[in-house]
Design a protein around this motif. Structure first.
Motif, PDB file in Angstrom:
ATOM      1  N   VAL A 308      11.050 -27.188  15.486  1.00  0.00           N
ATOM      2  CA  VAL A 308      10.480 -28.184  16.238  1.00  0.00           C
ATOM      3  C   VAL A 308      10.339 -27.372  17.562  1.00  0.00           C
ATOM      4  O   VAL A 308      10.300 -27.315  18.724  1.00  0.00           O
ATOM      5  CB  VAL A 308      12.442 -28.241  16.424  1.00  0.00           C
ATOM      6  CG1 VAL A 308      11.972 -29.608  18.283  1.00  0.00           C
ATOM      7  CG2 VAL A 308      12.288 -30.136  15.104  1.00  0.00           C
ATOM      8  N   LEU A 309      11.476 -25.923  17.982  1.00  0.00           N
ATOM      9  CA  LEU A 309      11.268 -24.956  18.913  1.00  0.00           C
ATOM     10  C   LEU A 309      10.158 -24.870  19.431  1.00  0.00           C
ATOM     11  O   LEU A 309       9.727 -24.775  20.783  1.00  0.00           O
ATOM     12  CB  LEU A 309      12.682 -24.352  19.217  1.00  0.00           C
ATOM     13  CG  LEU A 309      12.632 -23.463  20.110  1.00  0.00           C
ATOM     14  CD1 LEU A 309      12.789 -24.057  21.492  1.00  0.00           C
ATOM     15  CD2 LEU A 309      13.549 -22.482  20.259  1.00  0.00           C
ATOM     16  N   ALA A 311       7.066 -25.865  18.092  1.00  0.00           N
ATOM     17  CA  ALA A 311       6.457 -26.332  18.134  1.00  0.00           C
ATOM     18  C   ALA A 311       6.652 -27.561  19.940  1.00  0.00           C
ATOM     19  O   ALA A 311       5.481 -27.249  20.540  1.00  0.00           O
ATOM     20  CB  ALA A 311       6.189 -27.328  17.287  1.00  0.00           C
ATOM     21  N   LEU A 312       7.234 -27.426  20.195  1.00  0.00           N
ATOM     22  CA  LEU A 312       8.172 -28.478  21.547  1.00  0.00           C
ATOM     23  C   LEU A 312       7.469 -26.890  22.866  1.00  0.00           C
ATOM     24  O   LEU A 312       6.777 -27.195  23.562  1.00  0.00           O
ATOM     25  CB  LEU A 312       8.960 -28.392  21.573  1.00  0.00           C
ATOM     26  CG  LEU A 312      10.077 -29.636  20.880  1.00  0.00           C
ATOM     27  CD1 LEU A 312      11.406 -29.818  21.881  1.00  0.00           C
ATOM     28  CD2 LEU A 312       8.724 -30.902  21.426  1.00  0.00           C
ATOM     29  N   LEU A 313       7.580 -25.701  22.823  1.00  0.00           N
ATOM     30  CA  LEU A 313       7.529 -24.270  23.659  1.00  0.00           C
ATOM     31  C   LEU A 313       5.697 -24.521  24.003  1.00  0.00           C
ATOM     32  O   LEU A 313       4.956 -24.611  24.479  1.00  0.00           O
ATOM     33  CB  LEU A 313       7.354 -23.527  22.573  1.00  0.00           C
ATOM     34  CG  LEU A 313       7.062 -22.297  23.550  1.00  0.00           C
ATOM     35  CD1 LEU A 313       7.998 -22.159  25.271  1.00  0.00           C
ATOM     36  CD2 LEU A 313       7.275 -20.602  23.161  1.00  0.00           C
ATOM     37  N   LEU A 315       3.208 -26.854  22.600  1.00  0.00           N
ATOM     38  CA  LEU A 315       3.239 -28.291  23.320  1.00  0.00           C
ATOM     39  C   LEU A 315       2.924 -28.456  24.675  1.00  0.00           C
ATOM     40  O   LEU A 315       2.202 -28.529  25.170  1.00  0.00           O
ATOM     41  CB  LEU A 315       3.761 -29.364  23.019  1.00  0.00           C
ATOM     42  CG  LEU A 315       3.506 -30.706  23.218  1.00  0.00           C
ATOM     43  CD1 LEU A 315       2.345 -31.190  22.837  1.00  0.00           C
ATOM     44  CD2 LEU A 315       4.347 -31.786  22.361  1.00  0.00           C
ATOM     45  N   VAL A 316       4.498 -27.733  25.416  1.00  0.00           N
ATOM     46  CA  VAL A 316       4.100 -27.853  26.965  1.00  0.00           C
ATOM     47  C   VAL A 316       3.343 -26.930  27.464  1.00  0.00           C
ATOM     48  O   VAL A 316       2.519 -27.058  28.337  1.00  0.00           O
ATOM     49  CB  VAL A 316       5.334 -27.381  27.371  1.00  0.00           C
ATOM     50  CG1 VAL A 316       5.708 -26.968  28.680  1.00  0.00           C
ATOM     51  CG2 VAL A 316       6.768 -27.910  26.758  1.00  0.00           C
TER      52      VAL A 316
END
Length: 473
Positions: A308-309, A311-313, A315-316
């Motif tokens: 998750v981390l 992927a979010l990184l 994505l941002v």
């Protein structure tokens, strides 16, 4: 095209260091393929490294030892290849930071930003694949962690693991599959994206610092030929020379010291290459959270930090140019002039907060080594890093934003009053005042007197140009 203007500021050369590191990677990688055997068939070692005589190992590890000890110049080329990989990823990261802090990702360069972030992701994957090929104890431990990350994915985790390894871990196909990705698929994608990236750079032209004679409609710098070709060619040979010196003088990844991989063993103090250290740190910091649902266990302590981390990184990173331009209104006009970081306190604060977040995770990836070196409690250090992971980025954001505003205020005062000469005189009233002289030295992009309200920008939209700037220059 031969007269195309290129900027001469050193910060614009970070991307070229990445390009030339990639060239060194390709040259050394092609040479290594002549001797490496991507095979997990078990053999008995009988080469020149005596401490491993009679040890059973895979053919991949055996060929790595053969390159290191039996092939003339093999260890030099192998270590230069490894150092080039580290410099390649580092140069891409620094290049992305330069683009981020100067706002060079804005219209019409959003596509190039997306390509750059994608190149960074592919470089991480390419580095990890190459790091895992020797099948030594350290790289095998990394593959075991990767398999645990795959298994943490709900519902499909076991299928993903079986698809990647071809059987129960470690299987007999993983090195062959990693080899195909490392020498064919990922390099092809990297070279293709780098080509597109360079074409867009030529088509859209470089950004440039503000200054006299520099506008949104022109490009000031040295021509491509012969000045830029000469300086860039010199940089290539410098990069090639430094990487060769590192390969010959600085030992890296001594696989013979780790030994062949065995599933029932793990290296103590094992550290991955720096670019995946943040994932290692995230895995170490998240508490052992698990949830049982209908007889199935969700491993939050692996899923959150390792799936998750990241992927979010990323994505941002992909979305940030579009979000910022929408909030500031800059998406309506093309932006060809660089911002100085102090001119955008919010953006700079967010960037420093992200670097702080990454730095804490990177430090956590070696918390066992740090605790042993400084004789402190590992549990205490882990809790300190957990708190720092939450509080550090917030403090970094507010501190950086305040520093940027203070720098702008100091700069405005310096331009209005001039530089102090060091001379003090007494006034008629009996007081004292210092002498000032007009400012005559300016850093790249710095405003010049007389200053206007637009010179102290803190995130407001840039004034629109009188007419649209042409795309092709």
């Amino acid at each position: 095209m031969l007269r195309k203007a290129f900027p001469d500021h050193w910060s614009f050369l970070l991307g070229e260091i990445a390009l030339y590191s990639l060239i060194v990677l390709v040259l050394t990688g092609v040479w290594l393929t002549l001797f490496f055997k991507p095979d997990m068939t078990e053999v008995v070692y009988d080469g020149r490294y005596v401490p491993l005589h009679g040890i059973r190992m895979s053919a991949a590890f055996d060929s790595t030892l053969h390159i290191s000890f039996d092939v003339r110049g093999g260890l030099l080329v192998r270590q230069a290849h490894h150092w080039a990989a580290l410099v390649f990823v580092a140069a891409i990261g620094l290049h992305l930071l330069r683009i981020f802090f100067t706002g060079a990702f804005r219209r019409p360069r959003e596509v190039n930003w997306i390509i750059g972030v994608t190149l960074f992701v592919l470089a991480l994957a390419e580095g990890f694949a190459g790091y895992s090929l020797p099948d030594d104890l350290l790289s095998g431990t990394g593959l075991r962690i990767a398999q645990g990350i795959m298994l943490s994915i709900p519902v499909v985790g076991t299928y993903v693991s079986m698809f990647v390894f071809g059987a129960e871990f470690p299987g007999e196909d993983i090195v062959t599959r990693l080899y195909s990705m490392h020498v064919l698929l990922l390099p092809g994608a990297l070279i293709a994206l780098v080509t597109v990236h360079l074409i867009l750079v030529f088509y859209l032209k470089h950004t440039q610092w503000r200054g006299p004679g520099r506008t949104r409609r022109n490009a000031v710098g040295k021509p491509f030929f012969p000045q830029f070709v000469a300086s860039s060619g010199g940089l290539f040979f410098a990069v090639f020379g430094v990487l060769t010196l590192l390969g010959g003088l600085a030992q890296i990844n001594p696989v013979w010291a780790y030994g062949p991989y065995r599933p029932d063993q793990a290296s103590t103090g094992a550290q991955p290459d720096w670019y995946v250290g943040f994932l290692e740190g995230a895995l170490r910091l998240v508490p052992p959270w698990e949830t049982n649902i209908a007889g199935h266990t969700l491993m939050w302590n692996v899923l959150l930090p390792a799936v998750v981390l990241p992927a979010l990184l990323f994505l941002v990173l992909y979305l940030y140019p579009f979000v910022e331009q929408r909030l500031t209104g800059e998406w309506r006009h093309e932006q060809h002039l660089c911002d100085r970081p102090r001119e955008r306190p919010v953006r700079t604060g967010l960037g420093v907060a992200g670097i702080t977040f990454y730095g804490v995770l990177l430090l956590a990836g070696g918390n066992d080594v740090v605790a042993q070196t400084f004789r402190i409690s590992l549990n205490t250090l882990t809790w300190v890093l957990r708190i720092a992971l939450v509080a550090g980025p917030v403090l970094a954001f507010f501190l950086t934003r305040q520093i940027c505003r203070a720098l702008l205020d100091a700069e405005r005062g310096r331009l209005e009053q001039g530089e102090e000469t060091g001379e003090v005189r007494q006034t008629v009233e009996g007081g004292y005042e210092s002498e000032h002289r007009p400012v005559d030295r300016f850093r790249p992009g710095a405003p010049r007197p007389p200053i206007s309200p637009a010179d102290g920008r803190t995130g407001t939209p840039s004034p629109p140009p009188h007419e649209p700037a042409p795309r092709s220059r």
